[in-house]
Design a protein around this motif. Structure first.
Motif, PDB file in Angstrom:
ATOM      1  N   VAL A 175      -4.893  -1.642  -5.234  1.00  0.00           N
ATOM      2  CA  VAL A 175      -3.443  -1.500  -5.358  1.00  0.00           C
ATOM      3  C   VAL A 175      -2.774  -1.875  -4.042  1.00  0.00           C
ATOM      4  O   VAL A 175      -3.323  -1.609  -2.961  1.00  0.00           O
ATOM      5  CB  VAL A 175      -3.073  -0.057  -5.771  1.00  0.00           C
ATOM      6  N   THR A 176      -1.634  -2.506  -4.169  1.00  0.00           N
ATOM      7  CA  THR A 176      -0.772  -2.685  -2.990  1.00  0.00           C
ATOM      8  C   THR A 176       0.577  -2.105  -3.390  1.00  0.00           C
ATOM      9  O   THR A 176       0.968  -2.199  -4.558  1.00  0.00           O
ATOM     10  CB  THR A 176      -0.587  -4.168  -2.625  1.00  0.00           C
ATOM     11  N   SER A 177       1.232  -1.489  -2.447  1.00  0.00           N
ATOM     12  CA  SER A 177       2.480  -0.830  -2.841  1.00  0.00           C
ATOM     13  C   SER A 177       3.432  -0.718  -1.661  1.00  0.00           C
ATOM     14  O   SER A 177       3.005  -0.580  -0.518  1.00  0.00           O
ATOM     15  CB  SER A 177       2.153   0.557  -3.387  1.00  0.00           C
ATOM     16  N   THR A 178       4.707  -0.793  -1.967  1.00  0.00           N
ATOM     17  CA  THR A 178       5.732  -0.536  -0.948  1.00  0.00           C
ATOM     18  C   THR A 178       6.656   0.526  -1.516  1.00  0.00           C
ATOM     19  O   THR A 178       7.177   0.371  -2.628  1.00  0.00           O
ATOM     20  CB  THR A 178       6.555  -1.819  -0.656  1.00  0.00           C
ATOM     21  N   GLN A 179       6.772   1.600  -0.735  1.00  0.00           N
ATOM     22  CA  GLN A 179       7.559   2.706  -1.259  1.00  0.00           C
ATOM     23  C   GLN A 179       9.003   2.255  -1.521  1.00  0.00           C
ATOM     24  O   GLN A 179       9.606   1.573  -0.693  1.00  0.00           O
ATOM     25  CB  GLN A 179       7.550   3.864  -0.264  1.00  0.00           C
ATOM     26  N   SER A 236       4.821  -1.262  -7.051  1.00  0.00           N
ATOM     27  CA  SER A 236       3.371  -1.323  -6.822  1.00  0.00           C
ATOM     28  C   SER A 236       2.773  -2.437  -7.665  1.00  0.00           C
ATOM     29  O   SER A 236       3.284  -2.770  -8.734  1.00  0.00           O
ATOM     30  CB  SER A 236       2.701  -0.018  -7.237  1.00  0.00           C
ATOM     31  N   THR A 237       1.649  -2.986  -7.161  1.00  0.00           N
ATOM     32  CA  THR A 237       0.901  -3.959  -7.961  1.00  0.00           C
ATOM     33  C   THR A 237      -0.556  -3.512  -8.020  1.00  0.00           C
ATOM     34  O   THR A 237      -1.228  -3.392  -6.987  1.00  0.00           O
ATOM     35  CB  THR A 237       0.970  -5.374  -7.329  1.00  0.00           C
ATOM     36  N   GLY A 247       6.941   3.043  -6.076  1.00  0.00           N
ATOM     37  CA  GLY A 247       5.983   2.698  -5.021  1.00  0.00           C
ATOM     38  C   GLY A 247       5.174   3.923  -4.617  1.00  0.00           C
ATOM     39  O   GLY A 247       5.493   5.059  -5.031  1.00  0.00           O
ATOM     40  N   ILE A 248       4.168   3.698  -3.815  1.00  0.00           N
ATOM     41  CA  ILE A 248       3.308   4.814  -3.404  1.00  0.00           C
ATOM     42  C   ILE A 248       3.288   4.864  -1.875  1.00  0.00           C
ATOM     43  O   ILE A 248       3.061   3.838  -1.224  1.00  0.00           O
ATOM     44  CB  ILE A 248       1.866   4.611  -3.937  1.00  0.00           C
ATOM     45  N   LEU A 291      -2.023   6.180  -0.593  1.00  0.00           N
ATOM     46  CA  LEU A 291      -2.710   5.050  -1.245  1.00  0.00           C
ATOM     47  C   LEU A 291      -4.241   5.223  -1.333  1.00  0.00           C
ATOM     48  O   LEU A 291      -4.828   4.965  -2.389  1.00  0.00           O
ATOM     49  CB  LEU A 291      -2.388   3.740  -0.516  1.00  0.00           C
TER      50      LEU A 291
END
Ligand code: ADP
Length: 490
Positions: A448-452, A456-457, A401-402, A407
């Motif tokens: 991008v969407t991401s959860t650390q 990520s997508t 994730g980021i 981001l």
């Protein structure tokens, strides 16, 4: 000569011309009006004298038949000061005019010549300016007819002294007033021009300071109205701001590039030194090879971005079957993956207009990133779906994730969340920048969407073009390459 001096001179010269023209027109009008008045009174006198003369000539007596001083009844109008009248009759025998009668004003000084000799030959009324004994006169001459036959002429002259004096006075006043006005205009013009051009002085001074101090952070101070000068200052300040930003970006870029190049070079140098000391070493050789491969990749990526920046990167546009492309990328990713599972999600059949090599490069960048930043046991899923106007490709991983703070920057050149990790993985920090440009060049977008800690997508959206428009676009692209360019730096 400075602009200020030129402006001041221009204003003053224009003013002088206007004053001169005004003086000329005013004096001409005055001259014309006064002369008309003189002419009118002369003609009035001539009319009166003619009536008396005709009566006298029709009733000749002993006295009035003689040449010279004829006692003629004096009309009232003859009493005007500065007025001279003569009656000239035509002598049949000598064929020359002779003075039949003269007003007292002329008789008193014994003047016996014609006031206007030339007019005595004319059968019409003549009005002319003449100078008699240094006196400026207006002389009107009319023919004298008795019983339908021209027997002579009557001449009346009036001094133009008053008219000339009035015009001279007017010109004098105009000259003095004009000179005064021009003098005032010179000073006022200089003052106004100085005030108006003061901000320009400030601009050139600031520009000189910027050049001297090499300091693009300076701005021109301006608190005047938003007129042309205000707009110039604003534009100049905007240009400085833009230049400052560009220089900062360029400086950072050069620093980044140098840093990126130095790291592999140091590694290569270190390994070479090691081998010089201990002899051939397989591990060192591998390190050298991997570092030089990394450098080659870096240089390739930089070249590509430089070309894109310069607008020299053309796209070979064709109809691209995105589903086939996604399958190819999936197959390639499976070969690359080691410990991370690559999954193919739902794939719709979609065609877009684009450069299939560049689109593949973009997708591979996303997928290899997914593989790089996903720990063993994780997954990277590829899917493609179409909606009304868009084809959407998702590359979703279950990796690191980021962080939210990073981001907004991950598409910037050389931006990396974890430099060391990226370097170990062989990354150059340019992959996402290139991906974004390719997406932009196709009229698409990437996000991008991401959860650390969860993954990520990355989402690529490409516009679906109606078939006819698509064919047209492809035809054009092939006719005059390069037509489609990657956009320059953002
Ligand atoms: P790099 O060559 O370092 O991978 P990129 O431009 O491709 O450069 O990516 C920029 C940075 O974005 C990476 O260094 C990494 O920190 C982050 N990043 C990109 N893709 C992912 C991903 N799938 N998961 C987590 N972080 C990612």
């Amino acid at each position: 000569m400075t602009i200020r001096t030129r402006l001041t001179f221009l204003y003053s010269t224009l003013l002088a011309i206007v004053i001169l023209m005004f003086s000329a027109v005013t004096s001409s009008i005055l001259n014309w009006t006064l002369r008309n008045q003189v002419d009118e009174s002369l003609l009035e006198v001539l009319g009166d004298v003619r009536s008396y003369a005709v009566i006298t000539l029709l009733n000749p007596t002993q006295d009035n038949s003689a040449q010279g001083a004829v006692p003629m009844p004096q009309p009232n109008s003859l009493s005007t000061p500065g007025l001279f009248v003569q009656i000239w009759l035509h002598d049949e025998q000598s064929q020359r005019p002779f003075l039949q009668w003269a007003s007292l004003s002329l008789m008193g000084v014994g003047y016996t010549d014609s006031l206007d000799p030339e007019a005595l030959d004319s059968p019409h009324e003549v009005r002319r300016d003449v100078v008699v004994d240094n006196v400026h006169l207006r002389v009107a001459t009319i023919p004298l007819n008795v019983n339908g036959q021209m027997v002579g002429h009557i001449q009346a002259g009036s001094s133009l002294h008053t008219v000339d004096a009035a015009i001279d006075r007017l010109l004098e006043i105009m000259l003095i007033a004009g000179a005064g006005t021009i003098l005032i205009a010179l000073f006022a013009g200089d003052f106004v021009a100085r005030r108006a051009l003061r901000p320009i002085d400030a601009i050139s001074q600031t520009a000189r300071q910027i050049t001297a101090a090499d300091d693009l952070s300076r701005r021109i101070p301006y608190d005047g109205p938003p007129d042309e000068i205000g707009q110039l200052v604003e534009t100049f300040n905007d240009t400085l701001g833009r230049l400052e930003r560009l220089f900062k970006v360029q400086r950072r870029f050069v620093a980044d590039v140098s840093h990126e190049m130095r790291t592999p070079l140091t590694a290569i140098q270190g390994n070479l030194d090691l081998m010089r000391r201990i002899g051939h070493d397989e591990e060192a050789m591998e390190a050298i090879q991997s570092e030089s491969q990394r450098m080659t990749r870096l240089v390739d990526d930089l070249l590509l971005l430089a070309k894109a920046d310069a607008g020299r990167l053309s796209l070979e546009k064709t109809m691209v079957e995105l589903d086939t492309l996604v399958l190819e990328v999936y197959n390639q990713a499976r070969v690359l993956s080691d410990g991370v599972e690559v999954i193919l999600g739902p794939v719709d059949q979609v065609q877009v207009v684009g450069d299939s090599d560049r689109l593949k490069q973009l997708l591979l960048n996303l997928v290899t990133n997914g593989l790089k930043y996903t720990p063993d046991g994780g997954t990277v899923t590829l899917s493609l779906n179409r909606s009304d106007d868009w084809a959407t490709i998702n590359v979703a991983d279950t990796g690191l994730g980021i962080p939210e703070d990073d981001l907004p920057y991950i598409f910037d050149r050389f931006y990396r969340v974890d430099k060391a990790r990226s370097r170990v993985q062989g990354g150059t920090g340019l992959g996402l920048s290139i991906a974004r440009w390719i997406a932009d060049a196709h009229g698409g977008e990437i996000g991008v969407t991401s959860t650390q800690g969860k993954g990520s997508t990355f989402t690529l959206r490409l516009p679906l073009v109606p078939v006819q428009v698509a064919k047209e676009s492809i035809r054009k692209t092939h006719l005059n390459l390069p037509t489609v360019r990657l956009p320059g730096s953002r």
